[in-house]
Design a protein around this motif. Structure first.
Motif, mmCIF file in Angstrom:
data_model
loop_
_atom_site.group_PDB
_atom_site.id
_atom_site.type_symbol
_atom_site.label_atom_id
_atom_site.label_comp_id
_atom_site.label_asym_id
_atom_site.label_seq_id
_atom_site.Cartn_x
_atom_site.Cartn_y
_atom_site.Cartn_z
ATOM 1 N N PRO A 1 49.404 40.292 45.382
ATOM 2 C CA PRO A 1 50.461 40.026 46.396
ATOM 3 C C PRO A 1 50.826 38.437 46.495
ATOM 4 O O PRO A 1 51.621 37.767 47.229
ATOM 5 C CB PRO A 1 50.244 40.822 47.488
ATOM 6 N N CYS B 1 41.740 32.780 48.944
ATOM 7 C CA CYS B 1 43.064 33.378 48.260
ATOM 8 C C CYS B 1 44.074 33.118 49.004
ATOM 9 O O CYS B 1 43.992 32.982 50.314
ATOM 10 C CB CYS B 1 42.878 34.811 48.180
ATOM 11 N N HIS C 1 46.924 34.489 49.772
ATOM 12 C CA HIS C 1 47.432 35.603 50.183
ATOM 13 C C HIS C 1 46.761 35.840 51.789
ATOM 14 O O HIS C 1 47.426 35.786 52.429
ATOM 15 C CB HIS C 1 47.162 37.122 49.519
ATOM 16 N N ALA C 2 45.486 36.007 52.040
ATOM 17 C CA ALA C 2 44.964 36.375 53.214
ATOM 18 C C ALA C 2 43.455 35.674 53.268
ATOM 19 O O ALA C 2 43.022 36.097 54.342
ATOM 20 C CB ALA C 2 44.843 37.781 53.459
ATOM 21 N N GLY C 3 43.055 34.753 52.435
ATOM 22 C CA GLY C 3 42.080 33.962 52.707
ATOM 23 C C GLY C 3 40.628 34.634 52.112
ATOM 24 O O GLY C 3 39.521 33.916 52.301
ATOM 25 N N THR C 4 40.695 35.752 51.582
ATOM 26 C CA THR C 4 39.328 36.212 50.955
ATOM 27 C C THR C 4 38.994 35.255 49.901
ATOM 28 O O THR C 4 39.793 34.630 49.078
ATOM 29 C CB THR C 4 39.436 37.721 50.361
ATOM 30 N N ASN D 1 40.301 41.688 47.662
ATOM 31 C CA ASN D 1 40.763 42.230 48.549
ATOM 32 C C ASN D 1 42.053 43.137 48.569
ATOM 33 O O ASN D 1 42.246 44.155 48.672
ATOM 34 C CB ASN D 1 40.985 41.052 49.744
ATOM 35 N N HIS D 2 43.063 42.428 47.555
ATOM 36 C CA HIS D 2 44.516 43.042 47.458
ATOM 37 C C HIS D 2 44.682 42.664 45.941
ATOM 38 O O HIS D 2 45.866 43.021 45.627
ATOM 39 C CB HIS D 2 45.546 42.718 48.030
ATOM 40 N N SER D 3 43.714 42.469 44.943
ATOM 41 C CA SER D 3 43.953 42.206 43.619
ATOM 42 C C SER D 3 44.671 41.451 43.202
ATOM 43 O O SER D 3 45.250 41.442 41.993
ATOM 44 C CB SER D 3 44.026 43.710 42.802
ATOM 45 N N SER D 4 44.737 39.927 43.897
ATOM 46 C CA SER D 4 45.589 39.039 42.947
ATOM 47 C C SER D 4 44.668 38.421 42.155
ATOM 48 O O SER D 4 43.557 38.393 42.149
ATOM 49 C CB SER D 4 45.851 37.853 44.048
ATOM 50 N N CYS E 1 40.895 38.135 43.265
ATOM 51 C CA CYS E 1 40.719 38.367 44.694
ATOM 52 C C CYS E 1 40.470 39.972 44.726
ATOM 53 O O CYS E 1 41.365 40.596 44.429
ATOM 54 C CB CYS E 1 41.803 38.002 45.434
HETATM 55 S S1 FES Z 1 43.587 38.352 50.137
HETATM 56 FE FE1 FES Z 1 43.658 38.094 47.963
HETATM 57 S S2 FES Z 1 45.121 39.280 47.531
HETATM 58 FE FE2 FES Z 1 45.090 39.801 49.824
#
Ligand code: FES
Length: 147
Positions: free
Chosen positions: A126, A91, A93-96, A111-114, A109
């Motif tokens: 995000p 991702c 955003h933060a790599g998940t 992690n934060h629902s992107s 994703c």
């Molecule tokens: S790591 Fe994917 S939305 Fe934050």
């Protein structure tokens, strides 16, 4: 002038002369892929080019619409219409690692629902940057993923 005097004037010790080949041999790249199955080639220019044999159990998920696998930092999915899509799996955003949601034909994703579309574009944040998309080519049971 003796040899050690010559190197001394250059600020080089004898130990440094013998260390140079050792240090350079430690920086060799390895083209091997620790994963099982598939044949990965990360070219010198950083491009991706590998092939998955879909007849092996490791990649059996790709024989059904909606299935997906992750290999070498790329998620490969088979859409509800049977097309293959390959995107960078991290991702933006933060790599998940993202997953494929076959019911919505999108990448999610947790992690934060992107969410990302089949072309890698951001559907909602995000995350603000698209996932890199790779080419796919099916020949028999061999699926090639390449940049
Ligand atoms: S790591 Fe994917 S939305 Fe934050």
């Amino acid at each position: 002038m003796k040899r050690h005097e010559f190197f001394s004037t250059l600020g080089i010790s004898a130990g440094m002369i013998f260390m140079a080949p050792v240090v350079s041999s430690c920086s060799k790249d390895s083209a091997s892929d620790p994963d099982t199955g598939g044949n990965t080639n990360n070219n010198n220019n950083g491009s991706i080019d590998f092939t998955l044999d879909l007849s092996t159990p490791t990649y059996a998920a790709l024989n059904s619409n909606g299935g997906s696998v992750v290999k070498s930092g790329i998620i490969i999915a088979r859409t509800s219409s049977g097309n293959f899509v390959a995107l960078a799996s991290a991702c933006t955003h933060a790599g998940t690692t993202v997953g494929f949601e076959s019911s919505a034909n999108r990448f999610h994703c947790s992690n934060h629902s992107s969410n990302f579309g089949l072309d890698g574009s951001v559907l909602n944040g995000p995350a603000t940057s698209a996932l890199k998309k790779y080419n796919t080519q099916l020949t028999g049971t061999n699926l090639r993923i390449f940049a």
